[in-house]
Design a protein around this motif. Structure first.
Motif, PDB file in Angstrom:
ATOM      1  N   ALA A  30       0.842  -1.200   0.000  1.00 57.77           N
ATOM      2  CA  ALA A  30       0.000   0.000   0.000  1.00 57.77           C
ATOM      3  C   ALA A  30       0.879   1.254   0.000  1.00 57.77           C
ATOM      4  O   ALA A  30       0.598   2.224  -0.704  1.00 57.77           O
ATOM      5  CB  ALA A  30      -0.914  -0.005   1.223  1.00 57.77           C
ATOM      6  N   TRP A  64       0.228  10.696   5.243  1.00 57.97           N
ATOM      7  CA  TRP A  64      -0.462   9.736   4.390  1.00 57.97           C
ATOM      8  C   TRP A  64      -1.637  10.484   3.741  1.00 57.97           C
ATOM      9  O   TRP A  64      -2.261  11.321   4.395  1.00 57.97           O
ATOM     10  CB  TRP A  64      -0.965   8.605   5.283  1.00 57.97           C
ATOM     11  N   ASP A  67      -7.468  11.425   1.704  1.00 58.94           N
ATOM     12  CA  ASP A  67      -8.655  10.815   1.091  1.00 58.94           C
ATOM     13  C   ASP A  67      -8.479   9.322   0.847  1.00 58.94           C
ATOM     14  O   ASP A  67      -9.328   8.663   0.271  1.00 58.94           O
ATOM     15  CB  ASP A  67      -9.014  11.548  -0.210  1.00 58.94           C
ATOM     16  N   HIS A  68      -7.350   8.763   1.294  1.00 56.10           N
ATOM     17  CA  HIS A  68      -7.078   7.345   1.112  1.00 56.10           C
ATOM     18  C   HIS A  68      -7.996   6.522   2.022  1.00 56.10           C
ATOM     19  O   HIS A  68      -8.288   6.928   3.145  1.00 56.10           O
ATOM     20  CB  HIS A  68      -5.618   7.070   1.467  1.00 56.10           C
ATOM     21  N   ALA A  69      -8.453   5.365   1.523  1.00 52.34           N
ATOM     22  CA  ALA A  69      -9.365   4.524   2.317  1.00 52.34           C
ATOM     23  C   ALA A  69      -8.743   4.134   3.646  1.00 52.34           C
ATOM     24  O   ALA A  69      -9.394   4.139   4.690  1.00 52.34           O
ATOM     25  CB  ALA A  69      -9.727   3.282   1.519  1.00 52.34           C
ATOM     26  N   GLN A  70      -7.452   3.818   3.610  1.00 50.65           N
ATOM     27  CA  GLN A  70      -6.732   3.417   4.808  1.00 50.65           C
ATOM     28  C   GLN A  70      -6.279   4.663   5.583  1.00 50.65           C
ATOM     29  O   GLN A  70      -6.118   5.727   5.004  1.00 50.65           O
ATOM     30  CB  GLN A  70      -5.500   2.645   4.346  1.00 50.65           C
ATOM     31  N   VAL A  71      -6.115   4.498   6.878  1.00 50.57           N
ATOM     32  CA  VAL A  71      -5.533   5.578   7.681  1.00 50.57           C
ATOM     33  C   VAL A  71      -4.191   5.089   8.190  1.00 50.57           C
ATOM     34  O   VAL A  71      -4.074   3.945   8.629  1.00 50.57           O
ATOM     35  CB  VAL A  71      -6.444   5.930   8.871  1.00 50.57           C
TER      36      VAL A  71
END
Ligand code: C2E
Ligand code: MG
Ligand code: MG
Ligand code: MG
Length: 280
Positions: A30, A64, A67-71
């Motif tokens: 990722a 990071w 707006d990324h799905a993961q935090v």
């Protein structure tokens, strides 16, 4: 008194454990994908010069993508990038983004030095100075616009090599700061050995001052130590006015922390600085 610190430490440990439990196996992938997309974001946190009440420099902190799905917390991002051989690519991306932003601020009349955190592992890389120099050339920026924050852990491996590398970075014109000073394997020998400009007091001591006389003494000692070596000294993690006033009385040169500003986007910085200078 020590309880608050212990609680803090426990909290941080719990957080790390939680992070690791929820850490997907594909985290390195990722990160690689975000790096390849050039999608990391930067935030900037001012360092306030107490004597002049002006912003002469800011620290760049990587984020990071929001707006990324993961935090993903920055500490974990850096840890994993280091473990999986991605830290070189991450650092180049940070440098390019910062230099592009500094160049655009300069055009708008905002002149600040930007401090960039350098992973300790990178100091093992012989081609590091060349890499950074190439970056500066691309954006047509002088090294004097950039400071490098390095932690003490960088110094414990190969002293000879590290010394040579730091002198090379200094010769190129970068400013050098020792980040999180006092928390690592401090050796006073490197204060006279390395060409450093600044000590940065870790927020653990800074925040501990409000209820620990010992932390207060540590902070005062670091400030005096820095000044005896003609180094500038900055305190990180200042959240309260009381801490600010104590540090001022102690002779600290620069202050950084949520009391003045949280890390902010590059577009916000000019406006924030103008307002700050207007106010003070
Ligand atoms: P650091 O360089 O010691 O940065 C200080 C950390 O404290 C930052 O966390 C900052 O957001 C936070 N901070 C600032 N003011 C306050 C305050 O008043 N109170 C509290 N509680 N915290 C405050 P962040 O941004 O999460 O970064 C964590 C660490 O990750 C940094 O510690 C640095 O070691 C590393 N890091 C950040 N950006 C980069 C980067 O671009 N490259 C590399 N190699 N490392 C980076
Ligand atoms: Mg730092
Ligand atoms: Mg620090
Ligand atoms: Mg730190």
């Amino acid at each position: 008194k020590k309880n608050a610190q212990l609680n803090n430490l426990r909290f941080e440990m719990a957080q790390i454990q939680r992070d690791q439990r929820s850490r997907p196996d594909d985290l390195p992938q990722a990160i690689k994908a975000v790096l390849d997309d050039n999608a990391l974001e930067m935030r900037y946190q001012p360092k306030v010069d107490l004597r002049s009440q002006r912003i002469k420099s800011v620290e760049a902190l990587v984020r990071w993508p929001v707006d990324h799905a993961q935090v993903l917390a920055t500490n974990l991002l850096i840890d994993v990038a280091e473990q999986y051989g991605l830290i070189e690519q991450l650092t180049m991306q940070v440098f390019n983004k910062v230099l592009q932003e500094v160049a655009s601020w300069e055009k708008k009349g905002l002149h600040v030095v930007v401090w960039i955190n350098l992973s300790a592992r990178l100091l093992a890389l012989p081609q590091l100075p060349k890499m950074l120099e190439r970056c500066l050339n691309v954006w047509n920026m002088p090294a004097s616009a950039i400071g490098l924050e390095v932690t003490e852990s960088a110094f414990i491996h190969d002293i000879e090599h590290t010394t040579a590398l730091l002198f090379e970075l200094k010769r190129l014109g970068f400013r050098l700061s020792i980040d999180d000073f006092g928390t690592g394997y401090s050796s006073l020998a490197y204060l006279r050995r390395f060409p450093i400009d600044e000590l940065k007091i870790d927020k653990l001591f800074v925040q501990g001052m409000s209820n620990s006389q010992q932390d207060k003494q540590i902070v005062q000692s670091i400030i005096d130590l820095a000044h005896n070596f003609s180094l500038s000294v900055v305190a990180e993690g200042v959240e309260h006015e009381e801490t600010l006033n104590t540090l001022r009385q102690m002779g600290c040169d620069d202050i950084q922390g949520y009391y003045f500003a949280h890390p902010m986007r590059g577009e916000q910085l000019l406006g924030w600085c103008e307002e700050f200078h207007h106010r003070t």
